[in-house]
Design a protein around this motif. Structure first.
Motif, PDB file in Angstrom:
ATOM      1  N   ALA A  72       1.039  -1.412   0.131  1.00  0.00           N
ATOM      2  CA  ALA A  72      -0.060   0.065  -0.036  1.00  0.00           C
ATOM      3  C   ALA A  72       0.634   1.250   0.004  1.00  0.00           C
ATOM      4  O   ALA A  72       1.816   1.497   0.762  1.00  0.00           O
TER       5      ALA A  72
ATOM      6  N   TYR B 295      -4.003   1.063   4.466  1.00  0.00           N
ATOM      7  CA  TYR B 295      -5.308   0.597   5.491  1.00  0.00           C
ATOM      8  C   TYR B 295      -4.897   0.332   6.885  1.00  0.00           C
ATOM      9  O   TYR B 295      -3.924  -0.548   7.041  1.00  0.00           O
TER      10      TYR B 295
ATOM     11  N   LYS C  56     -10.672  -0.780  11.239  1.00  0.00           N
ATOM     12  CA  LYS C  56     -12.063  -1.408  10.595  1.00  0.00           C
ATOM     13  C   LYS C  56     -12.927  -0.603  10.920  1.00  0.00           C
ATOM     14  O   LYS C  56     -13.329  -0.224  12.200  1.00  0.00           O
TER      15      LYS C  56
ATOM     16  N   ASN D 100     -15.203  -7.391   8.570  1.00  0.00           N
ATOM     17  CA  ASN D 100     -13.899  -7.139   8.186  1.00  0.00           C
ATOM     18  C   ASN D 100     -14.019  -5.954   7.283  1.00  0.00           C
ATOM     19  O   ASN D 100     -13.660  -5.984   5.949  1.00  0.00           O
TER      20      ASN D 100
ATOM     21  N   ARG E 203      -9.312 -19.661   9.613  1.00  0.00           N
ATOM     22  CA  ARG E 203      -9.539 -18.427   8.659  1.00  0.00           C
ATOM     23  C   ARG E 203      -9.926 -18.751   7.300  1.00  0.00           C
ATOM     24  O   ARG E 203     -10.671 -18.406   6.752  1.00  0.00           O
TER      25      ARG E 203
ATOM     26  N   SER F 259      -1.016 -12.224   3.627  1.00  0.00           N
ATOM     27  CA  SER F 259      -2.400 -12.603   3.646  1.00  0.00           C
ATOM     28  C   SER F 259      -3.375 -11.901   2.433  1.00  0.00           C
ATOM     29  O   SER F 259      -4.295 -12.594   1.927  1.00  0.00           O
TER      30      SER F 259
ATOM     31  N   SER G 207      -9.262 -10.814   4.211  1.00  0.00           N
ATOM     32  CA  SER G 207      -8.233  -9.932   4.499  1.00  0.00           C
ATOM     33  C   SER G 207      -8.340  -8.646   4.055  1.00  0.00           C
ATOM     34  O   SER G 207      -8.872  -8.691   2.550  1.00  0.00           O
ATOM     35  N   GLY G 208      -8.428  -7.632   4.677  1.00  0.00           N
ATOM     36  CA  GLY G 208      -8.783  -6.353   4.080  1.00  0.00           C
ATOM     37  C   GLY G 208      -7.902  -5.798   3.021  1.00  0.00           C
ATOM     38  O   GLY G 208      -8.299  -5.019   2.110  1.00  0.00           O
ATOM     39  N   SER G 209      -6.736  -6.189   2.914  1.00  0.00           N
ATOM     40  CA  SER G 209      -5.755  -5.874   1.779  1.00  0.00           C
ATOM     41  C   SER G 209      -5.846  -7.079   0.495  1.00  0.00           C
ATOM     42  O   SER G 209      -5.430  -6.560  -0.335  1.00  0.00           O
TER      43      SER G 209
ATOM     44  N   ARG H 209      -7.488  -5.757  -3.144  1.00  0.00           N
ATOM     45  CA  ARG H 209      -6.284  -5.259  -4.078  1.00  0.00           C
ATOM     46  C   ARG H 209      -5.402  -6.036  -4.872  1.00  0.00           C
ATOM     47  O   ARG H 209      -5.159  -5.714  -5.974  1.00  0.00           O
TER      48      ARG H 209
ATOM     49  N   THR I 133      -4.050  -7.629  12.074  1.00  0.00           N
ATOM     50  CA  THR I 133      -5.631  -7.796  12.469  1.00  0.00           C
ATOM     51  C   THR I 133      -5.447  -7.098  13.738  1.00  0.00           C
ATOM     52  O   THR I 133      -6.249  -6.386  14.399  1.00  0.00           O
TER      53      THR I 133
ATOM     54  N   MET J 126      -4.183  -3.309  14.385  1.00  0.00           N
ATOM     55  CA  MET J 126      -4.998  -2.051  13.958  1.00  0.00           C
ATOM     56  C   MET J 126      -6.392  -2.078  14.726  1.00  0.00           C
ATOM     57  O   MET J 126      -6.819  -0.983  15.068  1.00  0.00           O
TER      58      MET J 126
HETATM   59  C1  DP6 Z   1      -0.140  -2.639   7.271  1.00  0.00           C
HETATM   60  O1  DP6 Z   1      -5.057  -6.673   5.512  1.00  0.00           O
HETATM   61  O2  DP6 Z   1      -3.253  -7.719   6.972  1.00  0.00           O
HETATM   62  O3  DP6 Z   1      -0.388  -4.041   5.580  1.00  0.00           O
HETATM   63  O4  DP6 Z   1      -7.865  -7.058   7.188  1.00  0.00           O
HETATM   64  O5  DP6 Z   1      -7.017  -7.847   9.368  1.00  0.00           O
HETATM   65  O6  DP6 Z   1      -6.414  -9.142   7.257  1.00  0.00           O
HETATM   66  P1  DP6 Z   1      -6.842  -7.834   7.920  1.00  0.00           P
HETATM   67  O7  DP6 Z   1      -5.350  -6.902   7.768  1.00  0.00           O
HETATM   68  P2  DP6 Z   1      -4.357  -6.943   6.471  1.00  0.00           P
HETATM   69  O8  DP6 Z   1      -3.729  -5.198   6.851  1.00  0.00           O
HETATM   70  C2  DP6 Z   1      -2.875  -4.778   6.138  1.00  0.00           C
HETATM   71  C3  DP6 Z   1      -2.338  -3.587   6.872  1.00  0.00           C
HETATM   72  C4  DP6 Z   1      -1.070  -3.001   6.188  1.00  0.00           C
HETATM   73  C5  DP6 Z   1      -1.342  -1.896   5.093  1.00  0.00           C
HETATM   74  C6  DP6 Z   1      -1.903  -2.157   3.873  1.00  0.00           C
HETATM   75  O9  DP6 Z   1      -1.755  -2.956   3.408  1.00  0.00           O
HETATM   76  O10 DP6 Z   1      -2.944  -1.102   3.561  1.00  0.00           O
END
Ligand code: DP6
Length: 326
Positions: free
Chosen positions: A12, A16, A19, A25, A70, A105, A137-139, A142, A192, A195
């Motif tokens: 990124a 991110y 949440k 998520n 998971r 992830s 996973s939130g990333s 992408r 996870t 954050m």
């Molecule tokens: C610091 O996608 O690993 O890499 O949604 O809880 O699985 P979860 O989190 P994740 O968080 C990534 C955080 C980061 C910043 C980013 O990739 O945007």
């Protein structure tokens, strides 16, 4: 016959962290990333009536209950959508260190989403795939896309508009990415948990949320114009802001080690002297430098010279997730 997909990791530029809905998520902020060629997860999925539970083989070893759980969580969503009760064997391998801040992830859940939905006979739109990958996973949404991708937090309570889109394909800009690996150890606090701790305890959390939309729109424009200096400023700002938030959590999260900090200073001094380079760092000690092609050799030399840098991975904007034949 198993169904196999490959997805690349992503890094990124606008981070991110946090949440708005833990159960579904759903990220609290948007993010913008670059999908990275060659840092990939390959995942095969085979559903079978003969299995009584899901089985996950991760990097040639039977995975523990946390990782398997998971994966099963995402498979459950796919099964219920496909109207199937069959359990699956999932075989997955990464070609880069797992859980050391290289966003494994993201590539893992992007590859799993593509392989498992196909194996279950579903034919989904990119937005539907995004929604499923996000639950892993939130990333991860992408990593479904090649090149430059944006994950939008959306507004709907059910997360139906929290999806990713491609901003620009990989050919848009020949950026070079150098990853200085400073540790192969898994990090102490995963993203996870980290954050969530920041959301609950960091006094900077609300300011982080409030400033995020402006970071996103400025980054979109800077990438469109291939404005290196602007992209560099915005990326370092978002990275350091995220780490500021993490450091100010209680207890504070320190993801960097000595060589990470040394690398920050090296890159800043190179940039001050006119080299087209900037850095970003995720929730781990690895250090990522972005540069223009003409600066690659110089940046690589400078990073290799830092004590504690074990090796340097060369990459750049890469493909989105795709099915492959075994
Ligand atoms: C610091 O996608 O690993 O890499 O949604 O809880 O699985 P979860 O989190 P994740 O968080 C990534 C955080 C980061 C910043 C980013 O990739 O945007």
């Amino acid at each position: 016959m198993p169904t196999t997909a490959i997805a690349n990791a992503n890094i990124a530029l606008i981070k991110y962290w946090g949440k708005r809905d833990h159960g579904l998520n759903i990220p609290a902020v948007g993010s913008i990333s670059v999908t990275l060629e060659g840092l990939s997860t390959k995942t095969s999925v085979e559903f079978s009536r003969d299995l009584s539970e899901d089985r996950l083989i991760l990097n040639d070893e039977v995975a523990g209950p946390a990782e398997t759980g998971r994966v099963s969580g995402l498979l459950d969503l796919i099964r219920s959508r496909a109207g199937s009760g069959m359990k699956a064997v999932v075989t997955s391998s990464n070609n880069f260190p797992t859980a050391a801040g290289l966003a494994s992830s993201a590539s893992a859940f992007a590859a799993l989403t593509v392989a498992a939905t196909t194996a279950a006979g579903l034919n989904l739109t990119p937005a539907e795939l995004s929604i499923l990958a996000r639950r892993g996973s939130g990333s991860a949404p992408r990593s479904l896309f090649g090149g430059f991708a944006e994950m939008r937090p959306g507004q709907n309570a059910d997360g139906s508009d929290a999806t990713a889109i491609q901003l620009f394909p990989e050919e848009h800009w020949d950026l070079r990415v150098l990853i200085a690996v400073t540790s192969d150890r898994p990090k102490d606090t995963g993203s996870t948990d980290g954050m969530e701790l920041s959301r609950r305890t960091s006094p900077f959390y609300q300011a982080w949320i409030d400033s995020s939309a402006s970071d996103i729109s400025q980054m979109r424009a800077a990438l469109e114009q291939r404005d290196f200096e602007k992209v560099a400023d915005l990326s370092e700002f978002s990275c350091l802001k995220m780490h500021g938030l993490a450091l100010a959590s209680n207890p504070g999260l320190v993801y960097w080690i000595g060589s990470t900090v040394e690398a920050i200073h090296r890159v800043r001094s190179l940039r001050k002297n006119g080299t087209a380079v900037f850095f970003t760092i995720d929730a781990g000690p690895q250090f990522k430098a972005f540069c223009l092609p003409q600066a690659q050799q110089e940046v690589e030399g400078a990073l290799a010279d830092i004590q504690g840098v074990k090796r340097i991975i060369r990459t750049g904007p890469g493909h989105g997730a795709r099915l492959v034949s075994e």
